[in-house]
Design a protein around this motif. Structure first.
Motif, PDB file in Angstrom:
ATOM      1  N   GLY A  88       0.664  -1.713   0.144  1.00  0.00           N
ATOM      2  CA  GLY A  88      -0.514   0.317   0.000  1.00  0.00           C
ATOM      3  C   GLY A  88       0.582   1.040  -0.095  1.00  0.00           C
ATOM      4  O   GLY A  88       2.038   1.105   0.182  1.00  0.00           O
ATOM      5  N   ALA A  89      -0.020   2.914   0.542  1.00  0.00           N
ATOM      6  CA  ALA A  89       1.295   3.569   0.023  1.00  0.00           C
ATOM      7  C   ALA A  89       1.836   4.074   1.203  1.00  0.00           C
ATOM      8  O   ALA A  89       3.157   4.375   1.120  1.00  0.00           O
ATOM      9  N   ASN A  90       1.488   3.647   2.308  1.00  0.00           N
ATOM     10  CA  ASN A  90       2.339   3.379   3.341  1.00  0.00           C
ATOM     11  C   ASN A  90       1.462   2.815   4.774  1.00  0.00           C
ATOM     12  O   ASN A  90       0.190   2.284   4.754  1.00  0.00           O
ATOM     13  N   THR A 122       0.601   4.012   7.170  1.00  0.00           N
ATOM     14  CA  THR A 122      -0.459   4.571   8.541  1.00  0.00           C
ATOM     15  C   THR A 122      -2.311   4.426   7.401  1.00  0.00           C
ATOM     16  O   THR A 122      -2.947   3.514   7.836  1.00  0.00           O
ATOM     17  N   THR A 123      -1.763   4.740   5.571  1.00  0.00           N
ATOM     18  CA  THR A 123      -3.176   4.387   5.120  1.00  0.00           C
ATOM     19  C   THR A 123      -3.489   3.062   5.112  1.00  0.00           C
ATOM     20  O   THR A 123      -5.224   2.910   5.345  1.00  0.00           O
ATOM     21  N   PHE A 160      -5.588   2.347   8.776  1.00  0.00           N
ATOM     22  CA  PHE A 160      -6.785   3.219   8.326  1.00  0.00           C
ATOM     23  C   PHE A 160      -7.394   2.107   7.558  1.00  0.00           C
ATOM     24  O   PHE A 160      -8.488   1.905   8.315  1.00  0.00           O
ATOM     25  N   HIS A 161      -6.897   1.528   6.224  1.00  0.00           N
ATOM     26  CA  HIS A 161      -7.210   0.530   5.646  1.00  0.00           C
ATOM     27  C   HIS A 161      -7.899  -0.864   6.685  1.00  0.00           C
ATOM     28  O   HIS A 161      -9.606  -1.830   6.599  1.00  0.00           O
ATOM     29  N   PRO A 173      -5.732   5.555  14.263  1.00  0.00           N
ATOM     30  CA  PRO A 173      -6.759   4.734  13.372  1.00  0.00           C
ATOM     31  C   PRO A 173      -7.318   4.307  14.089  1.00  0.00           C
ATOM     32  O   PRO A 173      -8.707   3.268  13.607  1.00  0.00           O
TER      33      PRO A 173
END
Length: 414
Positions: free
Chosen positions: A97-99, A101-102, A105-106, A134
């Motif tokens: 994924g992007a990072n 953190t992202t 959250f997902h 998150p």
């Protein structure tokens, strides 16, 4: 730096440094010493070359029946295999994924679709807020109750005696960092996971700061999910999420109807950063290559053993030098305790940003502030002025540590 018999089969620090063009940079007549690795390491040539080669010669979207698309599929599969070796998991358990953190959250939102108001999550006061907020967001979105394990003392240790009192039949997940990105504390994740599982809770591990310094073994840690970021271990900006396959396949993840539903693709929303994933694969390969030829996981184990030994020498040198300076206060566990070679400190009468700025003419780059470990830095009494953070990486030398200490000593005298 001298080599012990245990590290003789791993490349020397000077050989390692030859792979990093960033180290050719100078500042004020000095070669730059990058102590900002906890916020993001420099990239070696093999990583950049792999990304360039992909973009110039293989760039395509996935799952189509023409050569560059099939080459992309193969390169992404190779990356999953490499990261699986890096974490001790299975390729079908590796999502990108992007990072971190992202991805967190997902994952949090996916898990919470199966939870009810009043269910509980336990976080810690030591963690980067990517492993706090998150889950806190679920308080507003789902009525989840979030509890926190407190941190205490200048050595920044979790008060694990309180954990059993925080766990209950309503606890659905315990979120814990394997190592503190701010002060270097390494937590006993296996012990925490055992307690969590005994109460019926899942365990999410933030290994972003741990992964550059210790070879991750997701099974030994007792993790159900684990996240890290390749730009902390000499790769590009990309996030990684490992999860037990059965859990990944059972998650009610937000996804598009025609998107793949098998693990781990079902965790990946939209077109991924293919060049970043290829670069992540190259970063794992670079680390394994430092130990010479051999099976990848075994080579990684030799590399990390050697880097840990070198890191302990650098940490001791930095800690001893900084602690001898009047007006300097160090935070985190002392040398010899479970920790990474990352030191956080404050200089009396100086804002952390001013210290970072004033040491630049010596060719020393350090990070400052709260490093998103906001609660921890507040507990340590530096919400206003922040802390200075110096982290050692695979390319750090003893001379660079001495230059850092000398620069801080000069600032503290003013």
């Amino acid at each position: 730096m001298s080599q012990s018999p245990q590290t003789a089969d791993v490349a020397s620090v000077f050989s390692i440094r030859s792979h990093f063009p960033a180290l050719e940079r100078s500042e004020g007549g000095h070669p730059v010493a990058f102590f900002d690795g906890p916020g993001g390491t420099q990239a070696p040539r093999p990583v950049v070359d792999a990304m360039t080669d992909y973009l110039l010669h293989h760039n395509a979207n996935t799952h189509w029946r023409y050569p560059t698309s099939e080459e992309t599929d193969a390169m992404l599969a190779a990356a999953r295999s490499a990261v699986a070796d890096f974490l001790g998991g299975d390729p079908a358990e590796i999502a990108f994924g992007a990072n971190m953190t992202t991805l967190t959250f997902h994952l949090a939102r996916a898990l919470a679709r199966g939870w009810a108001a009043g269910d509980e999550v336990v976080v810690t006061e030591l963690d980067h807020h990517a492993n706090v907020d998150p889950w806190r967001a679920l308080e507003r979105e789902r009525g989840i109750v979030v509890k926190a394990v407190p941190v205490h003392g200048k050595d920044a240790q979790l008060d694990l005696e309180t954990l059993s009192g925080l766990l209950s039949k309503k606890t659905r997940l315990v979120a814990v960092g394997a190592a503190s990105n701010a002060v270097g504390t390494i937590n006993d994740v296996a012990k925490i996971a055992a307690q969590a599982h005994e109460s019926g809770a899942l365990v999410f591990v933030d290994a972003v700061h741990y992964a550059p310094h210790a070879l991750v073994d997701v099974r030994a840690l007792g993790a159900d999910f684990l996240a890290c970021s390749s730009y902390k271990f000499y790769g590009p900006h990309a996030g990684i999420l490992w999860g037990r396959r059965g859990l990944l396949e059972s998650l009610d993840v937000p996804k598009l109807r025609p998107a793949p539903d098998e693990s781990p693709d079902r965790l990946e929303t939209g077109t991924q950063n293919h060049e970043g994933i290829v670069g992540t694969c190259a970063a794992v390969g670079f680390l394994a290559s430092l130990a010479g030829p051999g099976e990848r996981r075994a080579a990684l184990a030799r590399t990390f053993r050697a880097l840990r030994e070198r890191g302990e020498v650098l940490l001791s040198r930095m800690w001893t030098g900084l602690s001898a300076i009047p007006g300097v206060t160090l935070y985190g566990p002392p040398p010899g305790a479970p920790r990474t070679p990352t030191v956080a400190f404050a200089v009396r009468g100086h804002d952390s940003g001013a210290v970072a700025h004033e040491i630049v003419p010596r060719g020393v780059y350090v990070s400052h502030g709260d490093f998103y470990a906001t609660t921890l830095v507040e507990r340590l009494g530096h919400a206003a002025d922040g802390l200075v953070r110096a982290g050692c990486a695979c390319y750090t030398t003893e001379d660079e540590v001495d230059r850092l200490v000398a620069g801080v000593r000069e600032i503290a005298r003013r």
